[in-house]
Write a protein that holds these residues in place. Sequence first.
Motif, PDB file in Angstrom:
ATOM      1  N   SER A 108       0.820  -1.213   0.000  1.00 29.67           N
ATOM      2  CA  SER A 108       0.000   0.000   0.000  1.00 29.67           C
ATOM      3  C   SER A 108       0.858   1.269   0.000  1.00 29.67           C
ATOM      4  O   SER A 108       0.443   2.297  -0.541  1.00 29.67           O
ATOM      5  CB  SER A 108      -0.966   0.011   1.183  1.00 29.67           C
ATOM      6  N   ASP A 109       2.064   1.205   0.585  1.00 24.34           N
ATOM      7  CA  ASP A 109       2.975   2.348   0.528  1.00 24.34           C
ATOM      8  C   ASP A 109       3.402   2.621  -0.914  1.00 24.34           C
ATOM      9  O   ASP A 109       3.448   3.767  -1.359  1.00 24.34           O
ATOM     10  CB  ASP A 109       4.230   2.097   1.368  1.00 24.34           C
ATOM     11  N   ARG A 112       0.479   4.123  -2.803  1.00 17.53           N
ATOM     12  CA  ARG A 112       0.279   5.529  -2.416  1.00 17.53           C
ATOM     13  C   ARG A 112       1.305   6.451  -3.068  1.00 17.53           C
ATOM     14  O   ARG A 112       0.984   7.568  -3.449  1.00 17.53           O
ATOM     15  CB  ARG A 112       0.368   5.645  -0.894  1.00 17.53           C
ATOM     16  N   PHE A 113       2.535   5.979  -3.198  1.00 14.68           N
ATOM     17  CA  PHE A 113       3.608   6.827  -3.717  1.00 14.68           C
ATOM     18  C   PHE A 113       4.010   6.466  -5.147  1.00 14.68           C
ATOM     19  O   PHE A 113       5.099   6.822  -5.595  1.00 14.68           O
ATOM     20  CB  PHE A 113       4.807   6.791  -2.768  1.00 14.68           C
ATOM     21  N   GLN A 114       3.112   5.800  -5.869  1.00 18.77           N
ATOM     22  CA  GLN A 114       3.353   5.499  -7.276  1.00 18.77           C
ATOM     23  C   GLN A 114       3.537   6.825  -8.011  1.00 18.77           C
ATOM     24  O   GLN A 114       2.784   7.776  -7.813  1.00 18.77           O
ATOM     25  CB  GLN A 114       2.168   4.735  -7.851  1.00 18.77           C
ATOM     26  N   GLY A 115       4.568   6.901  -8.838  1.00 20.35           N
ATOM     27  CA  GLY A 115       4.887   8.141  -9.546  1.00 20.35           C
ATOM     28  C   GLY A 115       5.925   8.982  -8.820  1.00 20.35           C
ATOM     29  O   GLY A 115       6.451   9.940  -9.368  1.00 20.35           O
ATOM     30  N   ASP A 116       6.245   8.613  -7.575  1.00 15.78           N
ATOM     31  CA  ASP A 116       7.264   9.331  -6.811  1.00 15.78           C
ATOM     32  C   ASP A 116       8.607   8.630  -6.941  1.00 15.78           C
ATOM     33  O   ASP A 116       8.699   7.457  -7.300  1.00 15.78           O
ATOM     34  CB  ASP A 116       6.873   9.411  -5.332  1.00 15.78           C
ATOM     35  N   THR A 139       4.782   1.186 -11.772  1.00 21.91           N
ATOM     36  CA  THR A 139       3.586   0.348 -11.641  1.00 21.91           C
ATOM     37  C   THR A 139       3.707  -0.482 -10.375  1.00 21.91           C
ATOM     38  O   THR A 139       4.811  -0.764  -9.906  1.00 21.91           O
ATOM     39  CB  THR A 139       3.406  -0.610 -12.839  1.00 21.91           C
ATOM     40  N   VAL A 140       2.551  -0.880  -9.843  1.00 23.71           N
ATOM     41  CA  VAL A 140       2.540  -1.695  -8.637  1.00 23.71           C
ATOM     42  C   VAL A 140       1.548  -2.834  -8.843  1.00 23.71           C
ATOM     43  O   VAL A 140       0.373  -2.598  -9.109  1.00 23.71           O
ATOM     44  CB  VAL A 140       2.130  -0.865  -7.393  1.00 23.71           C
ATOM     45  N   GLY A 141       2.059  -4.060  -8.741  1.00 22.29           N
ATOM     46  CA  GLY A 141       1.209  -5.245  -8.843  1.00 22.29           C
ATOM     47  C   GLY A 141       0.950  -5.821  -7.468  1.00 22.29           C
ATOM     48  O   GLY A 141       1.254  -5.204  -6.451  1.00 22.29           O
ATOM     49  N   GLU A 142       0.413  -7.021  -7.439  1.00 19.88           N
ATOM     50  CA  GLU A 142       0.125  -7.681  -6.163  1.00 19.88           C
ATOM     51  C   GLU A 142       1.400  -8.142  -5.457  1.00 19.88           C
ATOM     52  O   GLU A 142       1.495  -8.069  -4.241  1.00 19.88           O
ATOM     53  CB  GLU A 142      -0.802  -8.877  -6.373  1.00 19.88           C
ATOM     54  N   HIS A 155      11.651  -4.626 -12.965  1.00 24.69           N
ATOM     55  CA  HIS A 155      10.523  -5.249 -12.279  1.00 24.69           C
ATOM     56  C   HIS A 155      11.082  -5.977 -11.057  1.00 24.69           C
ATOM     57  O   HIS A 155      11.886  -6.894 -11.195  1.00 24.69           O
ATOM     58  CB  HIS A 155       9.781  -6.216 -13.209  1.00 24.69           C
ATOM     59  N   LEU A 156      10.654  -5.549  -9.872  1.00 23.81           N
ATOM     60  CA  LEU A 156      11.189  -6.080  -8.621  1.00 23.81           C
ATOM     61  C   LEU A 156      10.067  -6.677  -7.782  1.00 23.81           C
ATOM     62  O   LEU A 156       8.966  -6.143  -7.744  1.00 23.81           O
ATOM     63  CB  LEU A 156      11.882  -4.969  -7.831  1.00 23.81           C
ATOM     64  N   ARG A 157      10.381  -7.773  -7.102  1.00 21.87           N
ATOM     65  CA  ARG A 157       9.398  -8.418  -6.220  1.00 21.87           C
ATOM     66  C   ARG A 157       9.505  -7.816  -4.822  1.00 21.87           C
ATOM     67  O   ARG A 157      10.608  -7.570  -4.333  1.00 21.87           O
ATOM     68  CB  ARG A 157       9.656  -9.923  -6.160  1.00 21.87           C
ATOM     69  N   PHE A 158       8.363  -7.603  -4.168  1.00 19.42           N
ATOM     70  CA  PHE A 158       8.361  -7.063  -2.812  1.00 19.42           C
ATOM     71  C   PHE A 158       9.186  -7.936  -1.873  1.00 19.42           C
ATOM     72  O   PHE A 158       9.897  -7.430  -1.008  1.00 19.42           O
ATOM     73  CB  PHE A 158       6.926  -6.930  -2.263  1.00 19.42           C
ATOM     74  N   ASP A 159       9.098  -9.261  -2.041  1.00 22.86           N
ATOM     75  CA  ASP A 159       9.828 -10.193  -1.181  1.00 22.86           C
ATOM     76  C   ASP A 159      11.344 -10.060  -1.296  1.00 22.86           C
ATOM     77  O   ASP A 159      12.075 -10.506  -0.410  1.00 22.86           O
ATOM     78  CB  ASP A 159       9.426 -11.641  -1.484  1.00 22.86           C
ATOM     79  N   ASP A 160      11.820  -9.481  -2.395  1.00 29.41           N
ATOM     80  CA  ASP A 160      13.253  -9.343  -2.620  1.00 29.41           C
ATOM     81  C   ASP A 160      13.815  -8.020  -2.091  1.00 29.41           C
ATOM     82  O   ASP A 160      15.025  -7.795  -2.125  1.00 29.41           O
ATOM     83  CB  ASP A 160      13.566  -9.453  -4.117  1.00 29.41           C
TER      84      ASP A 160
END
Length: 172
Positions: A108-109, A112-116, A139-142, A155-160
């Motif tokens: 969600s962070d 919220r800050f997509q484009g920043d 861009t932000v995916g699941e 393209h980066l995974r949140f878990d990484d």
Amino acid sequence: MQGPKGKWASRAHFSFLRLDMNETDLMTMLEPELNTLGYELVDLELRLGSRSGLVRLFIDAEDGITLDDCERVSHQVSALFDVEDPIPGHYVLEVSSPGVNRRLRKRSDFVRFQGDRAKVELIQPLESGRRRFTGTISTVGEEDFSIEVDGQTYHLRFDDVDTARLAPEIKV
């Protein structure tokens, strides 16, 4: 009191005796309480030592954070800690705004800050060897997000992700 970099901060001193809690446990305990008050717990820093410790909370709200907000949260957390007694020994409780380089912890962070502009560091480097990225969250995916750095999209995974923070360009 206004702290470094224009952040608002409030301090309180406490002394408790109980088993240690880690940062994740404290975040889990405090997030619902602060959400009820209308605040987001952005980050938590826990430093416990033999003589004294520090519990530092970084909070945010839609309209920003004032000294009154920090004091309100400090009083609420103090009352909760009086009941739950989660921290052993003497420590200082600080409540502050996250500042301009706030940490990005949750999906969600990133939404919220997509484009920043953000600075992201991975736990392990990509196959290309790159581990640090400073660019625009595009861009932000699941389970992942994209960051544009010097015209190239990664393209980066949140878990990484090890750490991620906003990195606004400050123009003088």
